[in-house]
Design a protein around this motif. Sequence first.
Motif, PDB file in Angstrom:
ATOM      1  N   UNK A   1       0.866  -1.089  -0.175  1.00 44.16           N
ATOM      2  CA  UNK A   1      -0.278   0.027   0.035  1.00 44.16           C
ATOM      3  C   UNK A   1       0.785   1.372   0.015  1.00 44.16           C
ATOM      4  N   UNK A   2       1.937   1.166   0.614  1.00 48.21           N
ATOM      5  CA  UNK A   2       2.914   2.364   0.792  1.00 48.21           C
ATOM      6  C   UNK A   2       4.468   1.974   0.346  1.00 48.21           C
ATOM      7  N   UNK A   3       4.630   1.666  -0.711  1.00 47.52           N
ATOM      8  CA  UNK A   3       5.944   1.248  -1.290  1.00 47.52           C
ATOM      9  C   UNK A   3       6.946   2.509  -1.249  1.00 47.52           C
ATOM     10  N   UNK A   4       8.357   2.091  -1.262  1.00 46.72           N
ATOM     11  CA  UNK A   4       9.410   3.214  -1.512  1.00 46.72           C
ATOM     12  C   UNK A   4       9.372   3.649  -2.722  1.00 46.72           C
ATOM     13  N   UNK A   5       9.039   2.449  -3.878  1.00 47.93           N
ATOM     14  CA  UNK A   5       9.168   3.035  -5.226  1.00 47.93           C
ATOM     15  C   UNK A   5       7.736   2.841  -5.958  1.00 47.93           C
ATOM     16  N   UNK A   6       7.525   3.795  -6.960  1.00 50.41           N
ATOM     17  CA  UNK A   6       6.618   3.364  -7.809  1.00 50.41           C
ATOM     18  C   UNK A   6       6.901   3.890  -9.466  1.00 50.41           C
ATOM     19  N   UNK A   7       6.539   2.916 -10.311  1.00 50.89           N
ATOM     20  CA  UNK A   7       6.830   2.912 -11.491  1.00 50.89           C
ATOM     21  C   UNK A   7       5.995   3.734 -12.607  1.00 50.89           C
ATOM     22  N   UNK A   8       6.474   4.636 -13.184  1.00 46.70           N
ATOM     23  CA  UNK A   8       5.465   5.266 -14.014  1.00 46.70           C
ATOM     24  C   UNK A   8       5.898   5.637 -15.479  1.00 46.70           C
ATOM     25  N   UNK A   9       5.427   5.018 -16.423  1.00 46.28           N
ATOM     26  CA  UNK A   9       5.566   4.995 -17.972  1.00 46.28           C
ATOM     27  C   UNK A   9       5.455   6.363 -18.636  1.00 46.28           C
ATOM     28  N   UNK A  10       6.468   6.730 -19.399  1.00 49.65           N
ATOM     29  CA  UNK A  10       6.274   7.817 -20.183  1.00 49.65           C
ATOM     30  C   UNK A  10       6.784   7.118 -21.712  1.00 49.65           C
ATOM     31  N   UNK A  11       6.213   8.336 -22.589  1.00 49.57           N
ATOM     32  CA  UNK A  11       6.644   7.998 -24.114  1.00 49.57           C
ATOM     33  C   UNK A  11       7.230   9.198 -24.647  1.00 49.57           C
ATOM     34  N   UNK A  12       8.121   8.845 -25.889  1.00 48.93           N
ATOM     35  CA  UNK A  12       8.809   9.995 -26.455  1.00 48.93           C
ATOM     36  C   UNK A  12       7.833  11.047 -26.836  1.00 48.93           C
ATOM     37  N   UNK A  13       8.249  12.249 -26.513  1.00 53.76           N
ATOM     38  CA  UNK A  13       7.538  13.499 -26.792  1.00 53.76           C
ATOM     39  C   UNK A  13       6.614  14.081 -25.568  1.00 53.76           C
ATOM     40  N   UNK A  14       6.444  13.118 -24.577  1.00 57.05           N
ATOM     41  CA  UNK A  14       5.660  13.563 -23.512  1.00 57.05           C
ATOM     42  C   UNK A  14       6.593  14.724 -22.790  1.00 57.05           C
ATOM     43  N   UNK A  15       5.717  15.550 -21.935  1.00 51.72           N
ATOM     44  CA  UNK A  15       6.240  16.817 -21.156  1.00 51.72           C
ATOM     45  C   UNK A  15       6.168  16.322 -20.047  1.00 51.72           C
ATOM     46  N   UNK A  16       6.877  16.074 -18.908  1.00 55.20           N
ATOM     47  CA  UNK A  16       6.553  15.725 -17.683  1.00 55.20           C
ATOM     48  C   UNK A  16       6.552  16.973 -16.842  1.00 55.20           C
ATOM     49  N   UNK A  17       5.503  17.044 -16.070  1.00 53.65           N
ATOM     50  CA  UNK A  17       5.518  18.309 -15.096  1.00 53.65           C
ATOM     51  C   UNK A  17       5.803  17.837 -13.742  1.00 53.65           C
ATOM     52  N   UNK A  18       6.905  18.350 -13.484  1.00 53.51           N
ATOM     53  CA  UNK A  18       7.623  17.987 -12.069  1.00 53.51           C
ATOM     54  C   UNK A  18       7.609  19.195 -11.152  1.00 53.51           C
ATOM     55  N   UNK A  19       6.524  19.581 -10.521  1.00 49.02           N
ATOM     56  CA  UNK A  19       6.493  20.898  -9.750  1.00 49.02           C
ATOM     57  C   UNK A  19       6.403  21.945 -10.698  1.00 49.02           C
ATOM     58  N   UNK A  20       7.290  23.043 -10.417  1.00 49.83           N
ATOM     59  CA  UNK A  20       7.343  23.891 -11.702  1.00 49.83           C
ATOM     60  C   UNK A  20       8.124  23.536 -12.786  1.00 49.83           C
ATOM     61  N   UNK A  21       8.997  22.521 -12.810  1.00 50.43           N
ATOM     62  CA  UNK A  21       9.412  22.184 -13.933  1.00 50.43           C
ATOM     63  C   UNK A  21       9.070  21.210 -15.123  1.00 50.43           C
ATOM     64  N   UNK A  22       9.494  21.730 -16.223  1.00 48.42           N
ATOM     65  CA  UNK A  22       8.923  20.930 -17.255  1.00 48.42           C
ATOM     66  C   UNK A  22      10.007  20.231 -18.129  1.00 48.42           C
ATOM     67  N   UNK A  23       9.790  18.825 -18.182  1.00 48.03           N
ATOM     68  CA  UNK A  23      10.949  17.931 -19.005  1.00 48.03           C
ATOM     69  C   UNK A  23      10.422  17.136 -20.144  1.00 48.03           C
TER      70      UNK A  23
END
Length: 261
Positions: free
Chosen positions: A113-135
Amino acid sequence: MNIRVLGCSGAISAGFKTTAFLLDDDVLIDAGTGVGDLPLAALARIDHILVSHSHLDHILSIPLLADAVLRLRAAAKRPPIQVHALPQTLAALRQHIFNGVIWPDFTRLPNAAHPVLSLHPFNIGDRLQLGERQIEVLSAAHTVPAVGFAVDAGPAGGHTHWVFTGDTGPNPALWQRLAEIKVSHLVIETAFSDEEHELAAVSQHLCPAALAQELTHLQGEVQVHITHIKPGEIDAVMTEISALDTRHRLSALQAGQVMVL
Ligand SMILES: Nc1ncnc2c1ncn2[C@@H]1O[C@@H]2COP(=O)(O)O[C@H]2[C@H]1O
């Protein structure tokens, strides 16, 4: 926004750590051996890991980091560290690392229920929003599914980008995309010297002659940081690079270097 080089070598030896960049204090871009130089408190602040590909020199600190910070993060009720990568890269991590043989499955520990890691897929061209930062996730051409990343400096930085190619051989799709955005820093690999051009080709890396060809597609005059040089190749690679005829400013990336966006 700061990007600190924790490791930028193509393999290990004394003083040489493999690829890892720390964006501010909470985002890792690749998790090579350089991560192990951070104090425990700094390790515990990492909330996101962006993974360029599944090769060991880029991922081996993920399982070690999970074990190191598990108790600290659980005590502080911190959420799982989010590992972001291509679906194929996440599948490789599940199958070959977090399989209960090489390492425990930290996507289910200390509890499911509360693991230390979680896995999140992305694809080429995606823009990840991490707080104020866009990658943005960029394409790479390597022996396994692979990507690079472009970190947007945001409005204060005029939306210029810090670009990391990841491990890649010649990559026309990258230059097509970079022609559409402003690039202030390009971190590009050159793993082998020209003498090893056949190994560079078969292992889908660059050598200085291939780098020169690639850089003809990069517009403007850009600060270019050479990364992922194999430790035995540094003198040869940088001598060959210093002889290249290019309008860009080229230098070898150094561990400990901080780039400000
Ligand atoms: N055909 C090959 N012969 C020798 N070494 C290789 C070959 N393919 C890959 N490698 C090495 O294995 C390494 C795996 O990680 P890298 O892609 O960084 O760099 C690669 C090369 O240094």
